[in-house]
Write a protein that holds these residues in place. Sequence first.
Motif, PDB file in Angstrom:
ATOM      1  N   HIS A 198       0.947  -1.215  -0.304  1.00 15.27           N
ATOM      2  CA  HIS A 198      -0.083  -0.225  -0.273  1.00 15.27           C
ATOM      3  C   HIS A 198       1.056   1.106   0.176  1.00 15.27           C
ATOM      4  O   HIS A 198       1.420   1.406   0.833  1.00 15.27           O
ATOM      5  CB  HIS A 198      -0.979   0.257   0.881  1.00 15.27           C
ATOM      6  CG  HIS A 198      -1.712  -1.503   1.270  1.00 15.27           C
ATOM      7  ND1 HIS A 198      -3.366  -1.481   0.650  1.00 15.27           N
ATOM      8  CD2 HIS A 198      -1.566  -2.472   1.925  1.00 15.27           C
ATOM      9  CE1 HIS A 198      -3.174  -1.975   0.808  1.00 15.27           C
ATOM     10  NE2 HIS A 198      -2.644  -3.126   1.522  1.00 15.27           N
ATOM     11  N   GLY A 248      -1.394   6.099  -0.312  1.00 17.90           N
ATOM     12  CA  GLY A 248      -2.302   5.773  -1.009  1.00 17.90           C
ATOM     13  C   GLY A 248      -3.299   6.625  -0.837  1.00 17.90           C
ATOM     14  O   GLY A 248      -5.419   5.950  -1.433  1.00 17.90           O
ATOM     15  N   GLY A 284      -4.130   8.564  -4.030  1.00 18.17           N
ATOM     16  CA  GLY A 284      -4.379   7.742  -5.430  1.00 18.17           C
ATOM     17  C   GLY A 284      -2.854   8.272  -6.111  1.00 18.17           C
ATOM     18  O   GLY A 284      -2.804   7.439  -7.308  1.00 18.17           O
ATOM     19  N   VAL A 334      -0.229   5.470  -7.264  1.00 26.67           N
ATOM     20  CA  VAL A 334      -1.145   4.842  -8.024  1.00 26.67           C
ATOM     21  C   VAL A 334      -1.252   4.994  -9.792  1.00 26.67           C
ATOM     22  O   VAL A 334      -1.018   4.050 -10.408  1.00 26.67           O
ATOM     23  CB  VAL A 334      -2.250   4.481  -7.446  1.00 26.67           C
ATOM     24  CG1 VAL A 334      -3.242   3.218  -7.717  1.00 26.67           C
ATOM     25  CG2 VAL A 334      -2.575   3.858  -5.921  1.00 26.67           C
ATOM     26  N   ILE A 346      -7.098  -2.602  -6.683  1.00 23.11           N
ATOM     27  CA  ILE A 346      -6.716  -0.511  -6.952  1.00 23.11           C
ATOM     28  C   ILE A 346      -7.687  -0.694  -7.980  1.00 23.11           C
ATOM     29  O   ILE A 346      -8.179   0.466  -8.556  1.00 23.11           O
ATOM     30  CB  ILE A 346      -5.508  -0.827  -7.630  1.00 23.11           C
ATOM     31  CG1 ILE A 346      -4.229  -1.170  -6.735  1.00 23.11           C
ATOM     32  CG2 ILE A 346      -5.203   0.250  -8.228  1.00 23.11           C
ATOM     33  CD1 ILE A 346      -4.143  -0.751  -5.146  1.00 23.11           C
ATOM     34  N   PHE A 357       2.536  -3.207  -6.841  1.00 28.88           N
ATOM     35  CA  PHE A 357       1.173  -3.432  -5.366  1.00 28.88           C
ATOM     36  C   PHE A 357       1.535  -4.398  -4.807  1.00 28.88           C
ATOM     37  O   PHE A 357       0.516  -4.749  -4.076  1.00 28.88           O
ATOM     38  CB  PHE A 357      -0.310  -2.669  -5.777  1.00 28.88           C
ATOM     39  CG  PHE A 357       0.002  -1.517  -6.347  1.00 28.88           C
ATOM     40  CD1 PHE A 357       0.554  -0.104  -5.966  1.00 28.88           C
ATOM     41  CD2 PHE A 357      -0.265  -1.909  -7.825  1.00 28.88           C
ATOM     42  CE1 PHE A 357       0.542   0.913  -6.561  1.00 28.88           C
ATOM     43  CE2 PHE A 357      -0.067  -0.423  -8.394  1.00 28.88           C
ATOM     44  CZ  PHE A 357      -0.087   0.196  -7.687  1.00 28.88           C
TER      45      PHE A 357
END
Length: 421
Positions: A24, A28, A31, A34, A78, A101
């Motif tokens: 993570h 996170g 985001g 990500v 995700i 991830f």
Amino acid sequence: MFDIIHCSLRLKADPTRRVVRPFHPANGSNGSDVRRIVDYVAALDEATAGDELERVLRDFDPRRWQARNMFDARFARIEAELGLGHAGLSEVRRRLIGAFFCHAHGYAAAALTNPGVVPHPDQSGMGRDAVRIIISLRAVGEGHIGSVAFREGILGPGPVLDLMPEPPFATAADGAGDPGGDAIAIHRHRDSSLSGTVLFPMTEAQREGLEDLRLVRFTHDDGAVEWLGTYSAHDGVRRRPELLRTSDFRSFTLAPMSAPAAQGRGMALFPRKIGGRYAMIGRRDNATIVLMTSDRLDAWGEGVPLLSPVHAWEQAQIGICGSPIEIDEGWIVLTHGVGAMRKYAIGAVLLDKADPSKVIGRAELPLIAATQEDHEGYRPNVVYSCGAMRHGEHLFVPYGVADSSVAFGFVALGELLAALK
């Protein structure tokens, strides 16, 4: 000392044991990392993405099915959490995104200890004198993070233990819920055996470890069976009692308990209600074991004092091992005691079956005590168990040795009962 039948088998800390865990990112919540990684993979041509995924999978060979499945699951999570809208990506790119991830974690590199045991929910194929079991373990790995590992095995016929083989690579259970909140649901991967599953901290309160799970096979008033386990969640500063619940060891819920009488480690449930109420024993301080009752599994009061140190081998500290074990004569409770030079031992008491606030027997000598060979290890001079179970005419006791290995012994019930009178 008691005449213990010791198994030659021992489980030890193993730095080669690794598990695939969800990773993570630190930020996170918004985001940004990500999305940056997803955009990077989406911009790769198919051949480059395939080559990169192949390099990742080579690190896990020959266990690629587990890695692929975890990568797929991580991408799905995700995508769902952030609404990425990349459903049109190829399977290769989806898996590569999932790989970013995940990470490999040496979950049992430092210590393997504090075992407990319960009957397995699957007893198919077992003869009358054999029982399938689940051994729970506290595994300590990278970063001193404590997690829960499992081993499946068979007891019997007689005082014999056979462990089922464990897969070469473990898989972390994944979950749903607010990591900053309290209750959380976690699930074993559909392709992973229980012996290849590890339960890792998932909430802020659990950040530094799940410690000393004490499981019990609990029978409710309507006959329904559930496995309940008390454990300590550690955030690096404070410990709080929490409760694990499962009916099949595939899906679990983890939730906090309110228990002012036992805010640290050392709480264990009785396997059924007593007098219409849930009952539990716990440690109030280093010199007091208490008996608690409640109408709810998640809220417990102060309780009443039950035991205090009597013998030299328990004067420095006294606590409980696992859940009370019901026999015709009453409830057997295994205790742990600490004496001079912080030497640990495992003792036993017998409680009245109808009124467990009455102690009707107490062993003068410990069942098991740290020996000369236990002076070295992660924590020297320690023997510690988080739960035993009856098997025929014996008590099967798994116990940690110096927090560096796990040993197994059988105690004859007749000899134990004679010492408890």
